[in-house]
Design an enzyme around this catalytic site. Structure first.
Site, PDB file in Angstrom:
ATOM      1  N   SER A 144     -29.382 -57.152  17.321  1.00 53.21           N
ATOM      2  CA  SER A 144     -28.916 -58.544  17.265  1.00 53.21           C
ATOM      3  C   SER A 144     -28.130 -58.826  18.532  1.00 53.21           C
ATOM      4  CB  SER A 144     -27.983 -58.723  16.052  1.00 53.21           C
ATOM      5  OG  SER A 144     -27.292 -59.951  16.123  1.00 53.21           O
ATOM      6  N   TYR A 157     -20.836 -56.724  10.553  1.00 61.68           N
ATOM      7  CA  TYR A 157     -22.237 -56.803  11.020  1.00 61.68           C
ATOM      8  C   TYR A 157     -22.318 -56.391  12.487  1.00 61.68           C
ATOM      9  CZ  TYR A 157     -26.834 -59.008  11.963  1.00 61.68           C
ATOM     10  OH  TYR A 157     -28.143 -59.256  12.322  1.00 61.68           O
TER      11      TYR A 157
HETATM   12  P1  NDP Z   1     -34.355 -61.586   6.176  1.00 63.55           P
HETATM   13  O1  NDP Z   1     -33.104 -61.687   5.368  1.00 63.55           O
HETATM   14  O2  NDP Z   1     -35.309 -62.712   6.184  1.00 63.55           O
HETATM   15  O3  NDP Z   1     -35.105 -60.239   5.822  1.00 63.55           O
HETATM   16  C1  NDP Z   1     -34.410 -59.038   5.726  1.00 63.55           C
HETATM   17  C2  NDP Z   1     -35.437 -57.930   5.693  1.00 63.55           C
HETATM   18  O4  NDP Z   1     -34.765 -56.682   5.565  1.00 63.55           O
HETATM   19  C3  NDP Z   1     -36.363 -58.085   4.518  1.00 63.55           C
HETATM   20  O5  NDP Z   1     -37.653 -57.663   4.874  1.00 63.55           O
HETATM   21  C4  NDP Z   1     -35.741 -57.157   3.492  1.00 63.55           C
HETATM   22  O6  NDP Z   1     -36.707 -56.644   2.636  1.00 63.55           O
HETATM   23  C5  NDP Z   1     -35.200 -56.044   4.382  1.00 63.55           C
HETATM   24  N1  NDP Z   1     -34.109 -55.337   3.755  1.00 63.55           N
HETATM   25  C6  NDP Z   1     -32.829 -55.774   3.563  1.00 63.55           C
HETATM   26  N2  NDP Z   1     -32.120 -54.834   2.941  1.00 63.55           N
HETATM   27  C7  NDP Z   1     -32.959 -53.778   2.736  1.00 63.55           C
HETATM   28  C8  NDP Z   1     -32.805 -52.509   2.148  1.00 63.55           C
HETATM   29  N3  NDP Z   1     -31.658 -52.100   1.612  1.00 63.55           N
HETATM   30  N4  NDP Z   1     -33.890 -51.672   2.131  1.00 63.55           N
HETATM   31  C9  NDP Z   1     -35.055 -52.074   2.658  1.00 63.55           C
HETATM   32  N5  NDP Z   1     -35.260 -53.271   3.234  1.00 63.55           N
HETATM   33  C10 NDP Z   1     -34.225 -54.107   3.264  1.00 63.55           C
HETATM   34  O7  NDP Z   1     -33.858 -61.293   7.636  1.00 63.55           O
HETATM   35  P2  NDP Z   1     -34.571 -61.301   9.063  1.00 63.55           P
HETATM   36  O8  NDP Z   1     -36.026 -61.161   8.952  1.00 63.55           O
HETATM   37  O9  NDP Z   1     -34.005 -62.418   9.820  1.00 63.55           O
HETATM   38  O10 NDP Z   1     -33.905 -59.957   9.643  1.00 63.55           O
HETATM   39  C11 NDP Z   1     -34.637 -58.833  10.086  1.00 63.55           C
HETATM   40  C12 NDP Z   1     -33.759 -58.059  11.036  1.00 63.55           C
HETATM   41  O11 NDP Z   1     -33.422 -58.872  12.158  1.00 63.55           O
HETATM   42  C13 NDP Z   1     -32.433 -57.596  10.449  1.00 63.55           C
HETATM   43  O12 NDP Z   1     -32.138 -56.297  10.890  1.00 63.55           O
HETATM   44  C14 NDP Z   1     -31.425 -58.591  11.015  1.00 63.55           C
HETATM   45  O13 NDP Z   1     -30.134 -58.053  11.076  1.00 63.55           O
HETATM   46  C15 NDP Z   1     -32.026 -58.830  12.374  1.00 63.55           C
HETATM   47  N6  NDP Z   1     -31.605 -60.094  12.996  1.00 63.55           N
HETATM   48  C16 NDP Z   1     -31.786 -61.294  12.371  1.00 63.55           C
HETATM   49  C17 NDP Z   1     -31.364 -62.467  12.963  1.00 63.55           C
HETATM   50  C18 NDP Z   1     -31.493 -63.791  12.303  1.00 63.55           C
HETATM   51  O14 NDP Z   1     -30.894 -64.765  12.808  1.00 63.55           O
HETATM   52  N7  NDP Z   1     -32.238 -63.951  11.233  1.00 63.55           N
HETATM   53  C19 NDP Z   1     -30.730 -62.437  14.295  1.00 63.55           C
HETATM   54  C20 NDP Z   1     -30.612 -61.129  14.874  1.00 63.55           C
HETATM   55  C21 NDP Z   1     -31.046 -60.007  14.240  1.00 63.55           C
HETATM   56  P3  NDP Z   1     -36.696 -56.839   1.027  1.00 63.55           P
HETATM   57  O15 NDP Z   1     -35.623 -57.835   0.689  1.00 63.55           O
HETATM   58  O16 NDP Z   1     -38.056 -57.299   0.728  1.00 63.55           O
HETATM   59  O17 NDP Z   1     -36.385 -55.473   0.544  1.00 63.55           O
END
Ligand code: NDP
Length: 261
Positions: A144, A157
């Site tokens: 991030s 975070y």
């Molecule tokens: P979402 O909240 O849309 O998705 C989060 C993803 O992480 C889902 O696929 C979820 O899968 C998975 N996840 C969360 N917790 C767990 C867990 N305990 N075990 C397995 N899978 C898990 O977020 P984004 O797609 O936006 O985020 C993806 C990545 O990008 C993250 O690492 C986030 O920190 C990073 N990011 C996001 C930004 C943003 O603005 N959105 C900016 C910068 C970085 P499921 O719930 O299906 O298990």
């Protein structure tokens, strides 16, 4: 260059069924890689697999909670059974929480570290040593902009994502002479559920409308827009290519110029 530059490669994507992870799963499959997408939600995994029917690659799914070491071990076993060996690991699973320091709890801190940092460590440990042994591999960590600089109200975070960044650099150094690269992509706000949750929290705390909340976060972004998941996926796919083998240990910013380090 072949039309499908990742043909024959096998990729594991954590959190691969939703948001940025789903876009990366699609991009790697479009480039010819066989994929195993994992996450906690079976319906989302099934939907993702259905949407990739006819993609001409193997698409597998595994339920996995990256905060649970046993769950990662089971997922790695399943990956071995389905894919044989793994060439590409995308540590995308992550969660965020925003609150001023005096409202951050130890539980928040531990949860954010367990999912973002420890999950990345354990998944990398499960796959990267074999990549080094086979002499080719890519580890891509979705960090991030908060991994590169300090931002208000996201201390836990930001600390967890800085940990991901330090880990990425160290693995990159450790595996540089074994054909494995490790890099982090560092997006600003991306148009996914995670950002919707941030907006919902602002609405709840301030009484702003959702559009006002969006305008307020866009004010902090130089391009005044959300990054799309596909932009992040494009860079992830690029990093898997042969011509990216010299990119190692980098924090690749994708924040419209928010952090100019
Ligand atoms: P979402 O909240 O849309 O998705 C989060 C993803 O992480 C889902 O696929 C979820 O899968 C998975 N996840 C969360 N917790 C767990 C867990 N305990 N075990 C397995 N899978 C898990 O977020 P984004 O797609 O936006 O985020 C993806 C990545 O990008 C993250 O690492 C986030 O920190 C990073 N990011 C996001 C930004 C943003 O603005 N959105 C900016 C910068 C970085 P499921 O719930 O299906 O298990």
């Amino acid at each position: 260059m072949t039309a499908r530059p990742l043909a024959g490669r096998r990729a594991v994507i954590t959190g691969g069924a939703r948001g940025i992870g789903a876009a990366i799963t699609r991009a790697l499959a479009a480039d010819g890689a066989d994929v195993l997408a994992c996450g906690r939600n079976e319906d989302a995994l099934r939907e993702l697999a259905d949407s990739l029917e006819g993609a001409g690659v193997e698409v597998h799914t595994a339920t996995c909670d990256v905060a649970d070491p046993d769950s990662i071990t089971m997922m790695a076993t399943l990956a071995g059974e389905h894919l044989g060996h793994v060439d590409i690991l995308v540590n995308n699973a992550g969660c965020a929480h925003s609150a001023p320091l005096h409202h951050q709890t130890l539980e928040d801190w531990n949860r954010l570290f367990a999912v973002n940092a420890t999950g990345t460590f354990l998944c990398t440990k499960a796959f990267a040593p074999a990549m080094a042994q086979q002499g080719w591999g890519r580890v891509i960590n979705i960090a991030s902009v908060a991994a590169r600089t300090g931002l208000r109200y996201v201390s836990a975070y930001s600390a967890a994502k800085h940990a991901v960044m330090g880990f990425t650099r160290s693995i990159a150094a450790e595996m540089a002479d074994r054909g494995v690269t490790a890099n982090a992509i560092c997006p600003g706000y991306v148009d996914t559920d995670m950002t919707e949750q941030t907006l919902a929290r602002i609405v709840e705390k301030t009484g702003m409308s959702r559009d006002e909340a969006l305008a307020s976060i866009l004010q902090t972004t130089p391009q005044r827009r959300l990054i799309t998941p596909e932009e992040v996926a494009h860079i992830a796919a690029m990093l898997c290519g042969e011509n990216a083998r010299g990119i190692n240990g980098q924090a690749i910013g994708m924040d419209g110029g928010e952090f100019l380090g």
